[in-house]
Design a protein around this motif. Structure first.
Motif, PDB file in Angstrom:
ATOM      1  N   TYR A  19       0.837  -1.206   0.000  1.00 41.47           N
ATOM      2  CA  TYR A  19       0.000   0.000   0.000  1.00 41.47           C
ATOM      3  C   TYR A  19       0.864   1.246   0.000  1.00 41.47           C
ATOM      4  O   TYR A  19       1.966   1.220   0.552  1.00 41.47           O
ATOM      5  N   PRO A  20       0.386   2.340  -0.613  1.00 36.94           N
ATOM      6  CA  PRO A  20      -0.917   2.487  -1.262  1.00 36.94           C
ATOM      7  C   PRO A  20      -1.016   1.566  -2.477  1.00 36.94           C
ATOM      8  O   PRO A  20      -0.019   1.236  -3.119  1.00 36.94           O
ATOM      9  N   ASP A  53     -13.415   4.275  -5.671  1.00 37.90           N
ATOM     10  CA  ASP A  53     -12.084   4.738  -5.258  1.00 37.90           C
ATOM     11  C   ASP A  53     -11.060   4.419  -6.346  1.00 37.90           C
ATOM     12  O   ASP A  53     -11.193   3.440  -7.070  1.00 37.90           O
ATOM     13  N   PHE A  56      -6.338   2.548  -2.642  1.00 40.19           N
ATOM     14  CA  PHE A  56      -6.501   2.191  -1.235  1.00 40.19           C
ATOM     15  C   PHE A  56      -5.221   2.577  -0.511  1.00 40.19           C
ATOM     16  O   PHE A  56      -4.125   2.270  -0.971  1.00 40.19           O
ATOM     17  N   GLU A  57      -5.360   3.212   0.641  1.00 39.73           N
ATOM     18  CA  GLU A  57      -4.206   3.612   1.433  1.00 39.73           C
ATOM     19  C   GLU A  57      -3.765   2.528   2.412  1.00 39.73           C
ATOM     20  O   GLU A  57      -2.637   2.560   2.904  1.00 39.73           O
ATOM     21  N   SER A  58      -4.670   1.575   2.707  1.00 39.91           N
ATOM     22  CA  SER A  58      -4.361   0.547   3.692  1.00 39.91           C
ATOM     23  C   SER A  58      -5.224  -0.691   3.453  1.00 39.91           C
ATOM     24  O   SER A  58      -6.206  -0.649   2.706  1.00 39.91           O
ATOM     25  N   THR A  59      -4.852  -1.773   4.139  1.00 39.32           N
ATOM     26  CA  THR A  59      -5.648  -2.994   4.099  1.00 39.32           C
ATOM     27  C   THR A  59      -7.065  -2.719   4.587  1.00 39.32           C
ATOM     28  O   THR A  59      -8.037  -3.169   3.979  1.00 39.32           O
ATOM     29  N   ASP A  60      -7.178  -1.968   5.679  1.00 37.57           N
ATOM     30  CA  ASP A  60      -8.501  -1.669   6.248  1.00 37.57           C
ATOM     31  C   ASP A  60      -9.379  -0.913   5.263  1.00 37.57           C
ATOM     32  O   ASP A  60     -10.580  -1.185   5.150  1.00 37.57           O
ATOM     33  N   GLU A  61      -8.793   0.038   4.551  1.00 40.25           N
ATOM     34  CA  GLU A  61      -9.564   0.806   3.573  1.00 40.25           C
ATOM     35  C   GLU A  61     -10.027  -0.090   2.425  1.00 40.25           C
ATOM     36  O   GLU A  61     -11.170   0.000   1.977  1.00 40.25           O
ATOM     37  N   ALA A  62      -9.150  -0.951   1.952  1.00 36.85           N
ATOM     38  CA  ALA A  62      -9.508  -1.871   0.870  1.00 36.85           C
ATOM     39  C   ALA A  62     -10.631  -2.801   1.312  1.00 36.85           C
ATOM     40  O   ALA A  62     -11.627  -2.981   0.600  1.00 36.85           O
ATOM     41  N   SER A  64     -12.827  -2.397   3.733  1.00 35.89           N
ATOM     42  CA  SER A  64     -14.057  -1.638   3.935  1.00 35.89           C
ATOM     43  C   SER A  64     -14.752  -1.354   2.609  1.00 35.89           C
ATOM     44  O   SER A  64     -15.967  -1.519   2.479  1.00 35.89           O
ATOM     45  N   SER A  65     -13.991  -0.940   1.610  1.00 31.23           N
ATOM     46  CA  SER A  65     -14.571  -0.651   0.294  1.00 31.23           C
ATOM     47  C   SER A  65     -15.176  -1.899  -0.332  1.00 31.23           C
ATOM     48  O   SER A  65     -16.252  -1.854  -0.924  1.00 31.23           O
TER      49      SER A  65
END
Length: 85
Positions: A19-20, A53, A56-62, A64-65
């Motif tokens: 990431y990103p 998007d 993704f900036e992080s695993t969590d963001e990916a 969540s999306s």
């Protein structure tokens, strides 16, 4: 060879990326993955195609999306194990 990944295994899969991470790169990296959820299976690339998007900036963001893109039926009923239907 196609890899099947249940929703409860998604975090571990996404943690293998750097990431990103652009959505386009995620499609390429995970083009052999079928996401298994309570409503069936579908290619992870198809799920990523529905995400607005660009990165993704992080695993969590990916994660969540992706979760926000899966149909409600795919997540299952409260109390069910994720990815098992």
């Amino acid at each position: 060879m196609t890899r099947e990944v249940k929703l409860n295994e998604l975090t571990a899969l996404l943690e293998t990326a750097t990431y990103p991470l652009s959505v386009a790169t995620a499609r390429e990296e995970f083009d052999d993955v079928r996401l298994v959820h309570a409503d069936g299976t579908e290619p992870l690339a198809a799920v990523l195609d529905r995400i607005d998007d660009e990165q993704f900036e992080s695993t969590d963001e990916a994660q969540s999306s992706i979760y926000n893109t899966i149909p409600v039926e795919g997540v299952g009923e409260p109390g069910q194990s994720e990815g098992e239907g």
